[in-house]
Scaffold this motif. Structure first.
Motif: not given
Length: 504
Positions: A62-75
């Protein structure tokens, strides 16, 4: 691209996660409730695959999906997990559990094994080596219990884990445990050497492999392909080993200097005090701290929030806020009710798994409001008793920081300050252990200096001096209840154990 870290904590009643920036800004949060299993009086277990790993997978995704939706999971530059402990989870060589995890001090099944190990090694010697007397909190007796009572399970067992180390193994393939959790795995850890105490490890766990040791912030591995597929974390994400949830929460709350004490209001009540050096004490737990070169003293009650939940269920499942409001309208002293909160045995300061709860003073005029307030007050008396042990001449308590879900309503914290006579500080941002995990990940990956502190002061709870005399008198009665009723408690506990064995 803003750099991010993820922290996840496996608590007794839920798993929570947070995404934060290196300066402590919270970007996303997620949570997932869960329960535990109480198959017999004094037993507490959890399905590690379903709860520990399953919850971490769900919350992290859920957290990774939120990061991906807002930017780049590589962050995401680092990940750290904490959890309940110390626990004993046996597994095979592929990290597959061979039975359900035996939980920390709320599981008191290994009383006979405690007595045996004390006789074999010597109680004084155990305290000298490990800094802590054996109690239901200790891992060694629980491992011995499984070895003795479940030989078929033991034959299939090759490794053992705490909650955080199990998740680390599933993410990275590394078999490692943090020093702090290890220092609670009595009598297996040598406090002076910061190593496993091999002579006793060999006797207690036999041929079982011991995990390598690392400090909670240290990166011990990287997310492998299977871990990435399950959680959504990028392959290669650095993973810090983490630690026991209470210490991660103390870290998040800024309890970092000698004299500071964290009081955690949760399903159980937990105390973590920072001290200058290890101080073995027969009534407390002496442990290594979160960072190298630090030490702490600790104590724990077996029930607190779980007891208020019991009252809620017993009296009709009224909304919790309504129960608190009703209890606040009851005068201090709960109309002459006194509760001994040993409903799941007790850890500090009596270390008695066969202690039982007591409600004294009941009349036909008492209702749920009086009972609910009396539970709050009974827990507060227990806190006062433990603080008197922690606040010694060599380690005075000069600051109390209150954390946990129980601080959200103001009644409980006010009662504790009134009963103990102590001021409490409640942090402005009370996210909990997952926030400490995120900070540990930031430290471990070099994003911030180890001295970095994200905590911000919030409100202060001041004791009401007008209530001191009343509570002093009731506290005196509280302290005398256990010695006066211990034999009767043990008799009733034996009946309960016999009934449970018959049903089993």
């Amino acid at each position: 691209m803003t750099e991010l870290v993820i922290g996840v904590d496996i608590g007794t009643g839920s798993t929570k996660g947070v995404v934060a920036t290196p300066d402590g800004q919270v970007v996303h949060t997620a949570s997932r409730p869960h329960g535990l299993e109480l198959p017999r009086p004094g037993w507490a277990e959890v399905d590690a695959d379903e709860v520990w790993w399953g919850d971490v997978v769900a919350v992290t995704r859920e957290l990774v999906d939120a990061v991906s939706a807002a930017g780049d999971v590589r962050a995401v530059k680092g990940f750290c997990v904490s959890g309940v402990g110390p626990c004993f989870l046996p597994t095979d060589d592929e990290f597959r559990p061979t039975r359900k995890a035996v939980l920390y001090g709320i599981d008191s099944r290994a009383g006979d094994e405690i007595t045996e190990l004390e006789g074999r090694f010597g109680a004084d010697r155990i305290l000298e080596v490990g800094g802590t007397p054996l109690s239901s909190q200790a891992v060694g007796p629980k491992a011995l219990w499984v070895r003795r009572h479940e030989p078929q399970t033991w034959e299939r067992t090759m490794r053992w884990f705490n909650s955080n180390s199990f998740v680390v193994a599933r993410l990275t393939g590394e078999y490692v445990l943090d020093h702090h959790t290890a220092s609670q795995c009595d009598p297996l850890y040598d406090m002076a050497a910061h190593e496993w105490y091999r002579p006793w490890c060999d006797e207690v766990v036999g041929d079982l492999a011991m995990p390598r040791l690392a400090w909670p912030h240290e990166v011990v591995g990287h997310v492998h392909a299977a871990g990435a597929e399950a959680t959504g974390l990028p392959v290669g994400t650095p993973v810090s080993v983490g630690t026991v949830d209470a210490w991660a929460e103390a870290f998040s709350a800024g309890v970092r200097r000698p004299g500071e004490l964290m009081l955690m209001y949760g399903s159980t009540m937990f105390f973590v005090q920072q001290v200058t050096a290890p101080q073995p004490h027969p009534m407390l737990w002496s442990t290594v701290g979160v960072l190298p070169g630090t030490s702490s003293m600790a104590a724990g009650m077996s029930t607190s929030g779980s007891l208020t939940g019991w009252v809620q269920r017993l009296t009709g499942d009224a909304p919790f806020e309504q129960l608190v409001e009703e209890a606040a309208a009851v005068a201090p002293g709960s109309d002459g009710l006194l509760v001994l909160p040993y409903f799941a045995g007790e850890r500090t300061p009596i270390f008695d798994p066969r202690a039982r709860g007591l409600v004294l003073g009941l009349t036909l005029t008492h209702g749920r409001a009086e009972l609910f307030r009396a539970v709050y007050e009974g827990i507060a008396y227990g806190i006062r008793q433990i603080l008197e042990f922690l606040d010694g001449p060599d380690s005075p308590v000069d600051r109390v920081v209150a954390v946990g879900g129980g601080t959200q309503g103001r009644l409980w914290t006010q009662i504790v300050s009134d009963v103990t006579g102590r001021e409490q500080t409640v942090p402005a941002q009370a996210i909990g252990a997952s926030y400490g995990d995120a900070l540990l990940a930031a430290i471990g990956t070099g994003l911030v200096d180890p001295s970095t502190d994200w905590a911000r002061a919030g409100r202060t709870v001041q004791p009401d001096p007008a209530r001191r005399d009343l509570y002093d008198g009731l506290y005196e009665q509280y302290v005398g209840l256990y010695p006066a009723t211990r034999d009767a408690m043990h008799h009733l506990a034996a009946l309960q154990e016999d009934d449970a064995a018959g049903r089993g």
